[in-house]
Motif scaffolding. Sequence first.
Motif, PDB file in Angstrom:
ATOM      1  N   ARG A  59       0.726  -1.317   0.063  1.00 52.67           N
ATOM      2  CA  ARG A  59       0.292   0.342   0.171  1.00 52.67           C
ATOM      3  C   ARG A  59       1.118   1.423  -0.135  1.00 52.67           C
ATOM      4  O   ARG A  59       0.692   2.586  -0.723  1.00 52.67           O
ATOM      5  N   LEU A  60       2.306   1.336   1.070  1.00 54.88           N
ATOM      6  CA  LEU A  60       2.766   2.237   0.486  1.00 54.88           C
ATOM      7  C   LEU A  60       3.625   2.574  -0.829  1.00 54.88           C
ATOM      8  O   LEU A  60       3.040   4.098  -1.492  1.00 54.88           O
ATOM      9  N   ASP A  62       2.846   1.948  -3.272  1.00 55.37           N
ATOM     10  CA  ASP A  62       1.575   1.983  -4.276  1.00 55.37           C
ATOM     11  C   ASP A  62       0.710   3.342  -4.259  1.00 55.37           C
ATOM     12  O   ASP A  62      -0.048   4.135  -5.402  1.00 55.37           O
ATOM     13  N   ALA A  63       0.801   4.012  -2.963  1.00 56.03           N
ATOM     14  CA  ALA A  63       0.310   5.652  -2.658  1.00 56.03           C
ATOM     15  C   ALA A  63       1.678   6.499  -3.474  1.00 56.03           C
ATOM     16  O   ALA A  63       1.247   7.657  -3.088  1.00 56.03           O
ATOM     17  N   SER A  65       4.081   8.496  -5.362  1.00 54.08           N
ATOM     18  CA  SER A  65       3.806   9.519  -6.450  1.00 54.08           C
ATOM     19  C   SER A  65       4.968   8.870  -7.385  1.00 54.08           C
ATOM     20  O   SER A  65       6.033   8.663  -6.776  1.00 54.08           O
TER      21      SER A  65
END
Length: 69
Positions: A59-60, A62-63, A65
């Motif tokens: 998740r990190l 994927d978040a 930029s």
Amino acid sequence: MTKPEFHGTGPLDPDGGLAALRGDCVRMVPHWAPPEKSASRPVSPSRIHGVSVPPASARLLDAMSDYGD
């Protein structure tokens, strides 16, 4: 604040300073051999297995930029 006083005629650096360090490095050069060149080839994706990523890390990432955004 007081200025510390130094007494004596020797160098302030007990190790001899930058010139001594450079001399030590020059003497050590023959002992440092570069590694043999090895041609690395791409690995087939089918050979890559057993990699697991914790959900929080996924998740990190994927978040984050992307510079291409």
